[in-house]
Design a protein around this motif. Sequence first.
Motif, PDB file in Angstrom:
ATOM      1  N   LEU A  57       0.981  -0.992   0.121  1.00  0.00           N
ATOM      2  CA  LEU A  57      -0.054   0.045  -0.031  1.00  0.00           C
ATOM      3  C   LEU A  57       0.940   1.268  -0.027  1.00  0.00           C
ATOM      4  O   LEU A  57       0.718   2.136  -0.597  1.00  0.00           O
ATOM      5  CB  LEU A  57      -0.765  -0.010   1.305  1.00  0.00           C
ATOM      6  CG  LEU A  57      -1.988  -1.095   1.340  1.00  0.00           C
ATOM      7  CD1 LEU A  57      -2.979  -1.008   2.518  1.00  0.00           C
ATOM      8  CD2 LEU A  57      -3.112  -0.651  -0.077  1.00  0.00           C
ATOM      9  N   HIS A  58       1.991   1.178   0.814  1.00  0.00           N
ATOM     10  CA  HIS A  58       2.809   2.348   0.723  1.00  0.00           C
ATOM     11  C   HIS A  58       3.387   2.638  -0.683  1.00  0.00           C
ATOM     12  O   HIS A  58       3.257   3.783  -1.153  1.00  0.00           O
ATOM     13  CB  HIS A  58       4.067   1.922   1.684  1.00  0.00           C
ATOM     14  CG  HIS A  58       5.315   2.875   1.383  1.00  0.00           C
ATOM     15  ND1 HIS A  58       5.739   3.539   2.278  1.00  0.00           N
ATOM     16  CD2 HIS A  58       6.196   3.097   0.366  1.00  0.00           C
ATOM     17  CE1 HIS A  58       6.900   4.329   2.208  1.00  0.00           C
ATOM     18  NE2 HIS A  58       6.961   3.731   1.017  1.00  0.00           N
ATOM     19  N   GLU A  59       3.726   1.671  -1.480  1.00  0.00           N
ATOM     20  CA  GLU A  59       4.219   1.717  -2.914  1.00  0.00           C
ATOM     21  C   GLU A  59       3.136   2.223  -3.889  1.00  0.00           C
ATOM     22  O   GLU A  59       3.340   3.050  -4.739  1.00  0.00           O
ATOM     23  CB  GLU A  59       4.760   0.374  -3.346  1.00  0.00           C
ATOM     24  CG  GLU A  59       6.202  -0.035  -2.626  1.00  0.00           C
ATOM     25  CD  GLU A  59       7.068   1.319  -2.844  1.00  0.00           C
ATOM     26  OE1 GLU A  59       7.316   1.954  -3.714  1.00  0.00           O
ATOM     27  OE2 GLU A  59       7.623   1.422  -1.836  1.00  0.00           O
ATOM     28  N   LEU A  60       1.934   1.729  -3.471  1.00  0.00           N
ATOM     29  CA  LEU A  60       0.842   2.237  -4.356  1.00  0.00           C
ATOM     30  C   LEU A  60       0.708   3.674  -4.067  1.00  0.00           C
ATOM     31  O   LEU A  60      -0.022   4.153  -4.770  1.00  0.00           O
ATOM     32  CB  LEU A  60      -0.399   1.188  -4.125  1.00  0.00           C
ATOM     33  CG  LEU A  60      -0.014  -0.165  -4.829  1.00  0.00           C
ATOM     34  CD1 LEU A  60      -1.342  -1.086  -4.362  1.00  0.00           C
ATOM     35  CD2 LEU A  60      -0.075  -0.248  -6.405  1.00  0.00           C
ATOM     36  N   GLY A  61       0.816   3.927  -2.920  1.00  0.00           N
ATOM     37  CA  GLY A  61       0.741   5.451  -2.485  1.00  0.00           C
ATOM     38  C   GLY A  61       1.661   6.495  -3.465  1.00  0.00           C
ATOM     39  O   GLY A  61       0.985   7.324  -4.182  1.00  0.00           O
ATOM     40  N   HIS A  62       2.749   6.001  -3.517  1.00  0.00           N
ATOM     41  CA  HIS A  62       3.521   6.585  -4.640  1.00  0.00           C
ATOM     42  C   HIS A  62       3.072   6.497  -5.932  1.00  0.00           C
ATOM     43  O   HIS A  62       3.224   7.510  -6.849  1.00  0.00           O
ATOM     44  CB  HIS A  62       4.960   5.867  -4.530  1.00  0.00           C
ATOM     45  CG  HIS A  62       5.787   6.056  -3.542  1.00  0.00           C
ATOM     46  ND1 HIS A  62       6.097   7.266  -2.900  1.00  0.00           N
ATOM     47  CD2 HIS A  62       6.682   5.052  -2.683  1.00  0.00           C
ATOM     48  CE1 HIS A  62       7.004   6.988  -1.731  1.00  0.00           C
ATOM     49  NE2 HIS A  62       7.166   5.793  -1.540  1.00  0.00           N
ATOM     50  N   VAL A  63       2.715   5.281  -6.451  1.00  0.00           N
ATOM     51  CA  VAL A  63       2.305   5.273  -7.550  1.00  0.00           C
ATOM     52  C   VAL A  63       1.069   5.899  -8.103  1.00  0.00           C
ATOM     53  O   VAL A  63       1.040   6.540  -9.153  1.00  0.00           O
ATOM     54  CB  VAL A  63       1.958   3.619  -7.844  1.00  0.00           C
ATOM     55  CG1 VAL A  63       0.986   3.352  -9.329  1.00  0.00           C
ATOM     56  CG2 VAL A  63       3.168   2.671  -7.826  1.00  0.00           C
ATOM     57  N   MET A 160      15.888   5.556  -0.125  1.00  0.00           N
ATOM     58  CA  MET A 160      14.787   5.758   0.743  1.00  0.00           C
ATOM     59  C   MET A 160      13.851   6.920   0.430  1.00  0.00           C
ATOM     60  O   MET A 160      14.517   7.896  -0.064  1.00  0.00           O
ATOM     61  CB  MET A 160      15.292   5.716   2.189  1.00  0.00           C
ATOM     62  CG  MET A 160      15.058   4.758   3.158  1.00  0.00           C
ATOM     63  SD  MET A 160      15.775   3.327   2.311  1.00  0.00           S
ATOM     64  CE  MET A 160      17.277   3.056   3.299  1.00  0.00           C
ATOM     65  N   ASP A 161      12.744   6.975   0.568  1.00  0.00           N
ATOM     66  CA  ASP A 161      11.610   8.080   0.350  1.00  0.00           C
ATOM     67  C   ASP A 161      12.468   9.510   0.972  1.00  0.00           C
ATOM     68  O   ASP A 161      12.316  10.664   0.347  1.00  0.00           O
ATOM     69  CB  ASP A 161      10.551   8.055   1.093  1.00  0.00           C
ATOM     70  CG  ASP A 161       9.780   6.742   0.177  1.00  0.00           C
ATOM     71  OD1 ASP A 161      10.183   6.591  -0.822  1.00  0.00           O
ATOM     72  OD2 ASP A 161       8.922   6.102   0.894  1.00  0.00           O
ATOM     73  N   GLY A 162      13.178   9.282   2.311  1.00  0.00           N
ATOM     74  CA  GLY A 162      13.695  10.649   2.986  1.00  0.00           C
ATOM     75  C   GLY A 162      14.774  11.248   1.969  1.00  0.00           C
ATOM     76  O   GLY A 162      14.831  12.315   1.842  1.00  0.00           O
TER      77      GLY A 162
HETATM   78 ZN   LIG Z   1       8.526   4.684  -0.440  1.00  0.00          ZN
END
Ligand SMILES: [Zn+2]
Length: 370
Positions: A57-63, A160-162
């Motif tokens: 779900l985290h990845e799909l947030g980005h997508v 990392m996203d950071g």
């Molecule tokens: Zn991420």
Amino acid sequence: MRWSLNLGSVGGTAIRIHVTFLLFLVWLGAIYYRQGGAEAAWQGTLFIVILFLCVLLHELGHVFAARRYGVKTRDVTLWPFGGIASMEQMPEKPSQELIVALAGPAVNVVIAAGLLLWLGPRLDPQNLTQIENPAVSMAAKVAGANIILVVFNMIPAFPMDGGRVLRALLAMRMGNARATEVAATIGQGFAVVFGILGIFYNPMLIIIALFIFLAASGEAAQAQLRAVAQGALVSDAMITEFQSLGTSATVNDAAEALIRTTQTEFPIVDGSGKLRGVLTRDAMIKALKERGPETPVLDVMQSDIPTVPARAKLDTALRSLMQKGRPVVGVTDAQGRLIGLLTVENLGEMMMVHSARPEVPGGPWGNARG
Ligand SMILES: [Zn+2]
């Protein structure tokens, strides 16, 4: 990507798991089994599946955030420390990149916040840090895992996203290339710290450190290349002095040309000046050994060489050079005749020249264009 398994797709994005993610899951499962037998292993497996869903779900947030800006994502690959969405490109605007980078961790913040609200006073805050303890309730473990995902992903280091958040924030003050350079240096600093900590505490950290270090270098090199290519045309970067071979040439002729010149790839050009293929040094040597010097070059050349017009944008040509893994890209004039070549090596030289040259007002190609 190798070493990953396909699970299906969501809205045109393939979902894949990397083998190391599976190993990580097995490792966690084994810990549960050792601590509490079959019941704990079942609970542990359930937890692992939920954890896997949270990462997804985290990845799909980005997508989905990226899709808002018209960026498609070919696949999402899950690694032990999160996932990597292979987007076609990151949005160029720093404010958009910031939103795309934050959208993933935001999903985990929402999941954790929801669970914490639901648990309310029943929650012992200590439990959040004990996700490997079978006595802790599932909801508390999942909340804890999501908090860990947020903290881990917000480490300011690529991939990392950071790292992307940091780059986007820096890019609002300085150029994109400079921001990437600074962010990559900071990321490599983190990688070194992780590596040292890993020696003393957890070997897993060493692997993560290595990965961060490589990702940071790759990111920096790509940003530099993009900065150089921006606004440039294919004709600015192509090789114009090269030796080509006729369609009647033999491998022996090619070998002579190899010795006479510094070239390692030879275009085969027909009577009308059109590119028929390219003979690389390796293919030439192999043909010389296995098929003899009189073999026609047409039999041993690589014929599926992409061509681009000289007036095309350099970054488009870069993409076909890198994605298709060809040794060269041919450059043609308006009549389709071969007038130049683009190779990875000569793009590297172009970058060296560009970085050694003082800044020119109006961009690196401001002068050349007139
Ligand atoms: Zn991420």
